[in-house]
Design an enzyme around this catalytic site. Structure first.
Site, PDB file in Angstrom:
ATOM      1  N   PHE A  31      -4.195   3.497  14.666  1.00 62.08           N
ATOM      2  CA  PHE A  31      -4.447   4.541  13.672  1.00 62.08           C
ATOM      3  C   PHE A  31      -5.608   4.054  12.819  1.00 62.08           C
ATOM      4  O   PHE A  31      -5.823   2.851  12.696  1.00 62.08           O
ATOM      5  CB  PHE A  31      -3.211   4.763  12.794  1.00 62.08           C
ATOM      6  CG  PHE A  31      -2.333   5.860  13.313  1.00 62.08           C
ATOM      7  CD1 PHE A  31      -1.583   5.670  14.463  1.00 62.08           C
ATOM      8  CD2 PHE A  31      -2.276   7.091  12.676  1.00 62.08           C
ATOM      9  CE1 PHE A  31      -0.780   6.689  14.961  1.00 62.08           C
ATOM     10  CE2 PHE A  31      -1.474   8.115  13.154  1.00 62.08           C
ATOM     11  CZ  PHE A  31      -0.731   7.908  14.298  1.00 62.08           C
ATOM     12  N   LYS A  33     -14.505   1.619  15.036  1.00 64.64           N
ATOM     13  CA  LYS A  33     -13.225   0.900  15.060  1.00 64.64           C
ATOM     14  C   LYS A  33     -12.631   0.837  16.464  1.00 64.64           C
ATOM     15  O   LYS A  33     -12.129  -0.201  16.879  1.00 64.64           O
ATOM     16  CB  LYS A  33     -12.247   1.562  14.087  1.00 64.64           C
ATOM     17  CG  LYS A  33     -11.466   0.567  13.260  1.00 64.64           C
ATOM     18  CD  LYS A  33     -10.682   1.234  12.154  1.00 64.64           C
ATOM     19  CE  LYS A  33     -11.195   0.830  10.786  1.00 64.64           C
ATOM     20  NZ  LYS A  33     -10.423   1.433   9.684  1.00 64.64           N
ATOM     21  N   ASN A  92       0.855  -1.195   0.000  1.00 69.42           N
ATOM     22  CA  ASN A  92       0.000   0.000   0.000  1.00 69.42           C
ATOM     23  C   ASN A  92       0.893   1.247   0.000  1.00 69.42           C
ATOM     24  O   ASN A  92       2.112   1.153   0.057  1.00 69.42           O
ATOM     25  CB  ASN A  92      -0.954  -0.015   1.200  1.00 69.42           C
ATOM     26  CG  ASN A  92      -0.204  -0.134   2.500  1.00 69.42           C
ATOM     27  OD1 ASN A  92       0.563   0.751   2.861  1.00 69.42           O
ATOM     28  ND2 ASN A  92      -0.389  -1.244   3.201  1.00 69.42           N
ATOM     29  N   LYS A 112       8.737 -17.589 -10.148  1.00 68.17           N
ATOM     30  CA  LYS A 112       8.006 -16.501 -10.786  1.00 68.17           C
ATOM     31  C   LYS A 112       6.785 -17.055 -11.548  1.00 68.17           C
ATOM     32  O   LYS A 112       6.928 -18.010 -12.308  1.00 68.17           O
ATOM     33  CB  LYS A 112       8.943 -15.772 -11.751  1.00 68.17           C
ATOM     34  CG  LYS A 112       8.317 -14.565 -12.386  1.00 68.17           C
ATOM     35  CD  LYS A 112       9.274 -13.913 -13.367  1.00 68.17           C
ATOM     36  CE  LYS A 112       8.532 -12.804 -14.107  1.00 68.17           C
ATOM     37  NZ  LYS A 112       9.161 -12.479 -15.371  1.00 68.17           N
ATOM     38  N   LYS A 171     -11.861  -2.719  18.088  1.00 68.04           N
ATOM     39  CA  LYS A 171     -10.465  -3.115  18.312  1.00 68.04           C
ATOM     40  C   LYS A 171     -10.119  -3.147  19.800  1.00 68.04           C
ATOM     41  O   LYS A 171      -9.191  -3.819  20.207  1.00 68.04           O
ATOM     42  CB  LYS A 171      -9.523  -2.151  17.599  1.00 68.04           C
ATOM     43  CG  LYS A 171      -9.801  -2.033  16.102  1.00 68.04           C
ATOM     44  CD  LYS A 171      -8.684  -2.604  15.288  1.00 68.04           C
ATOM     45  CE  LYS A 171      -8.947  -2.404  13.805  1.00 68.04           C
ATOM     46  NZ  LYS A 171      -7.964  -3.059  12.961  1.00 68.04           N
ATOM     47  N   ASP A 206      -4.721  -6.337   5.280  1.00 65.65           N
ATOM     48  CA  ASP A 206      -5.766  -7.165   5.897  1.00 65.65           C
ATOM     49  C   ASP A 206      -5.706  -8.600   5.383  1.00 65.65           C
ATOM     50  O   ASP A 206      -6.133  -9.528   6.053  1.00 65.65           O
ATOM     51  CB  ASP A 206      -7.143  -6.570   5.591  1.00 65.65           C
ATOM     52  CG  ASP A 206      -7.346  -5.250   6.331  1.00 65.65           C
ATOM     53  OD1 ASP A 206      -6.784  -5.120   7.431  1.00 65.65           O
ATOM     54  OD2 ASP A 206      -8.042  -4.361   5.805  1.00 65.65           O
TER      55      ASP A 206
HETATM   56  N1  CTP Z   1      -4.218  -3.178  11.995  1.00 66.61           N
HETATM   57  C1  CTP Z   1      -3.615  -4.285  12.537  1.00 66.61           C
HETATM   58  N2  CTP Z   1      -3.689  -5.472  11.909  1.00 66.61           N
HETATM   59  C2  CTP Z   1      -4.360  -5.609  10.748  1.00 66.61           C
HETATM   60  C3  CTP Z   1      -5.003  -4.489  10.180  1.00 66.61           C
HETATM   61  C4  CTP Z   1      -4.892  -3.272  10.822  1.00 66.61           C
HETATM   62  O1  CTP Z   1      -2.994  -4.171  13.606  1.00 66.61           O
HETATM   63  N3  CTP Z   1      -4.410  -6.760  10.168  1.00 66.61           N
HETATM   64  C5  CTP Z   1      -4.135  -1.897  12.724  1.00 66.61           C
HETATM   65  C6  CTP Z   1      -3.458  -0.765  11.980  1.00 66.61           C
HETATM   66  O2  CTP Z   1      -2.072  -0.726  12.273  1.00 66.61           O
HETATM   67  C7  CTP Z   1      -4.174   0.464  12.526  1.00 66.61           C
HETATM   68  C8  CTP Z   1      -5.565  -0.049  12.825  1.00 66.61           C
HETATM   69  O3  CTP Z   1      -5.468  -1.458  12.908  1.00 66.61           O
HETATM   70  O4  CTP Z   1      -3.604   0.889  13.742  1.00 66.61           O
HETATM   71  C9  CTP Z   1      -6.631   0.302  11.842  1.00 66.61           C
HETATM   72  O5  CTP Z   1      -6.226  -0.008  10.528  1.00 66.61           O
HETATM   73  P1  CTP Z   1      -7.215   0.241   9.318  1.00 66.61           P
HETATM   74  O6  CTP Z   1      -6.555  -0.218   8.054  1.00 66.61           O
HETATM   75  O7  CTP Z   1      -7.764   1.621   9.378  1.00 66.61           O
HETATM   76  O8  CTP Z   1      -8.434  -0.702   9.727  1.00 66.61           O
HETATM   77  P2  CTP Z   1      -8.774  -2.183   9.405  1.00 66.61           P
HETATM   78  O9  CTP Z   1      -8.914  -2.891  10.685  1.00 66.61           O
HETATM   79  O10 CTP Z   1      -7.795  -2.754   8.459  1.00 66.61           O
HETATM   80  O11 CTP Z   1     -10.210  -2.050   8.765  1.00 66.61           O
HETATM   81  P3  CTP Z   1     -10.634  -1.529   7.295  1.00 66.61           P
HETATM   82  O12 CTP Z   1      -9.441  -1.782   6.392  1.00 66.61           O
HETATM   83  O13 CTP Z   1     -11.802  -2.341   6.972  1.00 66.61           O
HETATM   84  O14 CTP Z   1     -10.944  -0.066   7.449  1.00 66.61           O
END
Ligand code: CTP
Length: 387
Positions: A315, A329, A204, A280, A333, A270
């Protein structure tokens, strides 16, 4: 942060003098007593009235305006804990290096025995002039080098005053203010990299700048820092390089037990590819191919469920309904704080040096921080957590 400290700000005659107004506000917000001494030329760029209002102290320019029966330069040198010369012109740098005392500022510098920070700003050709460089090296001061970019004189090059946060942080560091002393702060940063095959991956746009700003700030404030990052970073504190979400999870778990605070600023994927191809993947005659992705563990959620004394901060990157999604969230979380930022805006967030965030806490309180650079955001986050 700086209560009980007296900072003597020396302003010389360069266009960057106007920026020092904001630095004075930063020192004042941190409860410092700010004294100001200007060279006569500095007052061509900022007014005495502005500086007096901001510092709530008289601004000194003249050498022989004797108060309390001590020569002015000696009483200033005696009562300040640190002197910060910003912007420092080539002229003032060279005069101080030669031991000249032809105005109040250079006289104070000559008599000053405590730490001095010098933040030069000038035209890039003046900066590169070997005479100026020689003089600069003669000063046994903390030099905060100028940055490169567009200069007020129309040139492009090295010469812009460094960021005010850098000057502020260095001041704090030299005054030995260490509110995070004895605390272990673990920070994650960067986007995780999920391999597809030996040459391809899914990732990303996260630049890792916010996490790095948090780690640098925590270090400056005295913390024992562990930065777990997907980026190449060279720092004097503990930097743990990781690649995938699974690597990041193991590293976080290893650092978690004795941590006081964990800040998950990383953009963790995710999903990861179910089976990473060992060779490859070759192009076939099919127009479509499919990759099967499996869910990665949610590191933030897992550590939040295991925390004892640790403060856990997440975050939250959203492209729509920022506050609504952030509230949901933080609840899902189970972390103590969530820093919400809107990634749909091009001027902030990913890869920008600036951000605009809202800090949410588990009790439903919210604080919006207007658009500022990431070092300032980092400061404000620690202020929010540790008061
Ligand atoms: N995070 C994590 N582990 C994951 C995904 C996210 O620890 N597998 C943490 C990120 O480091 C951040 C927070 O969760 O502190 C929120 O990340 P974000 O990408 O906004 O949320 P997601 O939980 O991934 O949800 P979505 O992508 O559906 O918004």
């Amino acid at each position: 942060m700086l209560s009980g400290k007296t900072i003597l700000v020396g302003i010389t005659g360069g266009i960057a003098a106007y920026k020092i107004c904001e630095l004075i506000r930063m020192y004042k917000r941190a409860n410092a007593n700010v004294l100001i001494v200007c060279t006569p030329n500095a007052l061509n760029f900022v007014t005495k009235l502005t500086l007096q209002n901001l510092s709530q102290n008289e601004v000194a320019v003249e050498e022989f305006d004797v108060k309390d029966f001590k020569p002015e330069h000696i009483s200033y040198a005696d009562c300040a804990d640190i002197m910060v010369i910003a912007p420092a012109t080539a002229n003032t740098i060279s005069k101080i290096a030669a031991g000249m005392c032809d105005n109040l500022l250079t006289s104070i510098a000559c008599a000053f025995t405590k730490p001095v920070i010098v933040a030069p700003a000038m035209n890039c050709n003046m900066w590169e002039n070997p005479v100026v460089q020689d003089n600069l090296h003669k000063l046994h001061y903390e030099i905060l080098e100028p940055e490169s970019g567009y200069l007020a004189c129309g040139y492009e090059g090295k010469g812009r005053l460094c960021s005010l946060e850098k000057i502020f942080d260095k001041t704090v560091e030299l005054l030995n203010y260490k509110p995070l002393n004895g605390k272990k702060i673990v920070i994650t940063s960067g986007g995780t990299i999920e391999d597809i095959d030996p040459v391809r991956y899914i990732s990303n746009y996260s630049s890792g700048k916010m996490g790095l700003a948090l780690a640098d700030t925590a270090k400056n404030l005295g913390a024992d820092v562990a930065l777990i990052t997907t980026k190449d970073v060279s720092r004097k504190y503990n930097v743990i390089k990781v690649k995938s979400a699974l690597d990041m999870k193991s590293a976080v778990e290893k650092e978690f037990e004795d941590a006081d605070c964990v800040i998950m600023a990383a953009a963790v994927a995710d999903y990861r590819v179910k089976e990473i191809a060992s060779q490859k993947i070759k192009k076939t005659c099919d127009d479509e191919i499919s990759l099967t992705l499996v869910k990665n563990p949610d590191i933030l959620k897992e550590i939040s469920s295991r925390k004892t004394r640790q403060i856990v901060v997440g975050f939250c990157a959203e492209s729509e309904n920022l506050i609504e999604n952030a509230k949901e969230k933080i609840r899902k979380k189970g972390c103590d704080y969530l820093i919400a930022n809107d990634i749909s805006r091009k001027d902030i967030g990913f890869s920008s040096d600036y951000n605009e965030v809202t800090i949410l806490d588990k009790n439903g309180n919210m604080k919006k921080l207007e658009k500022v650079d990431k070092m300032t955001i980092a400061h404000k986050i620690f202020e929010e957590i540790y008061g």
